[in-house]
Design an enzyme around this catalytic site. Sequence first.
Site, short mmCIF file in Angstrom:
data_model
loop_
_atom_site.label_atom_id
_atom_site.label_comp_id
_atom_site.label_asym_id
_atom_site.label_seq_id
_atom_site.Cartn_x
_atom_site.Cartn_y
_atom_site.Cartn_z
N TRP A 6 44.28 33.28 19.60
CA TRP A 6 44.85 32.42 20.15
C TRP A 6 45.48 31.49 19.12
O TRP A 6 46.70 31.04 19.04
CB TRP A 6 44.47 31.66 21.31
CG TRP A 6 44.21 32.46 22.61
CD1 TRP A 6 42.96 32.64 23.34
CD2 TRP A 6 44.82 33.20 23.42
NE1 TRP A 6 43.07 33.55 24.31
CE2 TRP A 6 44.36 33.73 24.34
CE3 TRP A 6 46.60 33.23 23.24
CZ2 TRP A 6 45.17 34.40 25.25
CZ3 TRP A 6 47.16 34.02 24.18
CH2 TRP A 6 46.42 34.57 25.19
N ASP A 51 44.36 23.29 21.49
CA ASP A 51 44.24 24.01 22.81
C ASP A 51 43.27 23.99 23.47
O ASP A 51 42.07 24.78 22.97
CB ASP A 51 44.68 25.22 22.31
CG ASP A 51 44.93 26.50 23.07
OD1 ASP A 51 44.85 26.15 24.24
OD2 ASP A 51 45.43 27.83 22.80
N LYS A 72 42.72 28.72 34.00
CA LYS A 72 41.28 28.90 33.54
C LYS A 72 40.39 27.82 34.44
O LYS A 72 39.46 28.09 35.21
CB LYS A 72 41.15 28.82 32.00
CG LYS A 72 41.31 30.22 31.50
CD LYS A 72 42.24 30.26 30.47
CE LYS A 72 42.97 31.64 29.98
NZ LYS A 72 43.52 31.43 28.78
C1 PLP Z 1 44.35 32.07 27.95
C2 PLP Z 1 44.73 31.13 26.71
C3 PLP Z 1 45.92 30.96 26.18
C4 PLP Z 1 47.35 31.64 26.81
O1 PLP Z 1 47.70 31.12 27.73
P1 PLP Z 1 49.14 31.65 28.50
O2 PLP Z 1 49.21 30.79 29.85
O3 PLP Z 1 48.72 33.07 29.16
O4 PLP Z 1 50.07 31.53 27.73
C5 PLP Z 1 46.15 30.24 24.87
N1 PLP Z 1 45.08 29.51 24.44
C6 PLP Z 1 43.84 29.82 24.90
C7 PLP Z 1 42.60 29.29 24.25
C8 PLP Z 1 43.79 30.69 26.04
O5 PLP Z 1 42.50 30.91 26.42
#
Ligand code: PLP
Length: 360
Positions: free
Chosen positions: A102, A172, A196
């Site tokens: 990511w 993030d 999540k």
């Molecule tokens: C799942 C995830 C993403 C991507 O998210 P999307 O909503 O699918 O674009 C980005 N960063 C982290 C740390 C993630 O776990």
Amino acid sequence: MKRLFNFSAGPSMLPLEVLETAAGEMTDYKGSGMSVMEMSHRSKEFEEIITEAEHLLRELMNIPDNYKVLFLQGGGSTQFSMIPLNLFRNSKKADFIITGSWTKKAASEAKRYGTVNVLASSESDVFSYIPKVGKEHYSPDADYFYITTNNTIYGTRYVDLPDTGNVPLIGDMSSNILSQVYDVSKFGLIFAGAQKNIGPSGVTIVIIRDDLIGHAADMTPTMLDYKIHAEKGSLYNTPPTYNIYIAKLTFEWVKKQGGVSGLEKINKEKAALLYDYIDNSKLFKNPVAAEDRSLMNVTFVTGSDELDKKFLAEAEKQGMVNLNGHRTVGGMRASIYNAMPKEGVEKLVEFMKKFEMDNR
Ligand SMILES: *Cc1c(COP(=O)(O)O)cnc(C)c1O
């Protein structure tokens, strides 16, 4: 009713209470005669929902007044572009610590608009640790400093945040928002896709400090300009209304669990159950540096692809699903977000013990 223990990394389990409340209000939201899905985003009812969602998130994360809370679309991945488009403005340079796929994706988007300075990367060790970088290596003139607070795929997290001084720290938090207490004032911007720890995919939470708003590059599409969304209270266009409603229900649930600190305590207990057992196991191993272990995504392997497969198939028969590791790394991963009850983790550990006995 059949409910499995769903260890998926995302979309993932939601609290049963949240789903049941939503089910009860599905066709007639609080006497309005319609579902939240059918409601105008400018209606009084929805106005109350989005206002309360923001209010609750501010309370739960203790978000200072000089930060805006935005409910956007496009997933976490759209932030990989929005951040450089809005935040590159002086040196057009950003520091990155690469701790997983990511962060890599975020860096490759940022590169389209400015200079990405990679301070460190743990890629050559399959992202099994968080590189520790001395402050003397940070760029004092960077427009921002970017990290992924929890690495969903590899199962690592920052235990200590980099102290970036006046350079805005970007986090993030897609896979660990609301799972542990963070000091929001240490960040310039935090973002998280909802799927999540908050609700269904389709809404992304952005928490951004006021002074970082209003500097988007001229070519920035309107929809990717934080200023537009901040000025319109996330109602510039139709927001993901139903997702915001579910997020509000989840925030209410988090509050009932004793807030983020209450959940942090439970999350640490849940993670310790797994790590303690794995550390004493002769069959299972956790492949990441002990000091960087994630509280949300616990990865483990047997060392044999065949045994891993057998484990996953047998776990599924016991009602524990989606324990497979990310397709790029294999092995197993138990994602134990806020909504995974402690009983789910206890059941998993019992099953692992039995599997180890039977497969020695
Ligand atoms: C799942 C995830 C993403 C991507 O998210 P999307 O909503 O699918 O674009 C980005 N960063 C982290 C740390 C993630 O776990």
